[in-house]
Design an enzyme around this catalytic site. Structure first.
Site, mmCIF file in Angstrom:
data_model
loop_
_atom_site.group_PDB
_atom_site.id
_atom_site.type_symbol
_atom_site.label_atom_id
_atom_site.label_comp_id
_atom_site.label_asym_id
_atom_site.label_seq_id
_atom_site.Cartn_x
_atom_site.Cartn_y
_atom_site.Cartn_z
ATOM 1 N N HIS A 91 36.430 42.544 43.067
ATOM 2 C CA HIS A 91 37.239 41.809 42.085
ATOM 3 C C HIS A 91 36.927 40.319 42.159
ATOM 4 C CE1 HIS A 91 39.712 45.068 40.682
ATOM 5 N NE2 HIS A 91 40.296 45.296 41.842
ATOM 6 N N HIS A 133 36.691 46.658 47.911
ATOM 7 C CA HIS A 133 37.345 46.767 46.605
ATOM 8 C C HIS A 133 37.814 45.385 46.133
ATOM 9 C CE1 HIS A 133 40.170 48.877 43.705
ATOM 10 N NE2 HIS A 133 40.750 47.687 43.809
ATOM 11 N N GLU A 134 38.534 44.683 47.012
ATOM 12 C CA GLU A 134 39.049 43.361 46.655
ATOM 13 C C GLU A 134 37.918 42.339 46.525
ATOM 14 O OE1 GLU A 134 41.901 43.249 45.652
ATOM 15 O OE2 GLU A 134 42.909 44.939 46.582
#
Length: 257
Positions: free
Chosen positions: A62, A58-59
């Site tokens: 980003h 997820h990170e």
């Protein structure tokens, strides 16, 4: 002479991340083969390690999107290594989401990669950076549910099916909740670039409390029931039965006998 580093900086996969993946694989095999003396603890390890892997991805999403949008400082911060210890706030990105998981069986990622927004031009790019994280949860969740949708999971050990179903459900909850336009969540990051300066200034003080507010609201019984009805409907589209998710939740909570 030392070679100049690329704008991506250090993008080598961290041994820490590989170790977490190894825990997920080994514990998943233990659940599948019924090798573990305590299958419930093996399910716990499989779900937690799988959840942390999804948080790292997820990170990473980003960070990778920000890199390609103009923030070339991302690589030097170590965000492309998938190392959870490199995050600006490990508490928000790892500890709190795992705590929420243990407390309520809810997948709710935090946010902890520091992006230098002043390097990025264009509101659409800012929105895409925020959307990249929960979209990764969507993709991960779909991949976990594909065996059910294709009928390939039929005949698999019930414990493994249930653990997989529970982990998939966490991805669905993470994507759905994180897309809410609540300050502090990625959903707000998607719409924020399109808001007026006055609105953003008025909302800014509430950003640190958005994550906790959402979790608190989910503790209201009536809201919780409706929310999980929606979740079970979504996973049901992929052939994941509610009983599997609930049994996976039961196995996960090995400390509750």
């Amino acid at each position: 002479m030392r070679r100049a580093r690329s704008s991506g900086g250090d993008s080598r996969v961290s041994p820490i991340f590989l170790g977490i993946v190894a825990v997920m694989v080994v514990s998943g095999w233990a659940v599948w083969s019924d090798f573990a003396a305590d299958s419930r603890f093996a399910v716990f390890l499989f779900v937690v390690s799988g959840w942390v892997v999804s948080l790292c991805l997820h990170e990473y999403a980003h960070a990778r999107t920000a890199l390609h949008s103009g923030d070339t400082s991302i690589g030097e911060k170590g965000y492309l290594t998938l190392n959870p210890l490199k995050y600006t706030h490990a508490l928000l990105s790892i500890v709190l989401p795992v705590l929420f998981l243990l407390m309520g069986g809810i997948g709710l990622p935090g946010g902890a990669v520091f992006i230098e927004r002043n390097r990025i031009r264009g509101r659409l790019k800012h929105s895409l950076i925020s959307a990249a994280g929960p979209l990764t949860n969507v993709l991960f969740g779909v991949l976990l549910m594909l065996p059910f949708a294709l009928g390939a999971a039929d005949g698999w050990p019930i414990e493994f099916q249930s653990a997989l179903a529970f982990l998939a459900m966490l991805q669905v909850t993470a994507a759905l909740l994180n897309f809410l336009p609540v300050p502090g969540l990625d959903g707000y990051g998607v719409v924020e670039p399109w808001l007026s300066y006055d609105i953003k200034r008025q909302v800014a003080p509430f950003a640190p409390f958005g994550l906790l507010a959402v979790f608190g609201i989910l503790y209201i019984q009536s809201v919780n029931v409706k929310f999980f009805e929606l979740i079970y409907t979504i996973v049901g589209w992929f052939g994941v039965r509610q009983e599997f998710v609930q049994y996976g939740d039961f196995l996960f909570r090995f400390w509750q006998r």
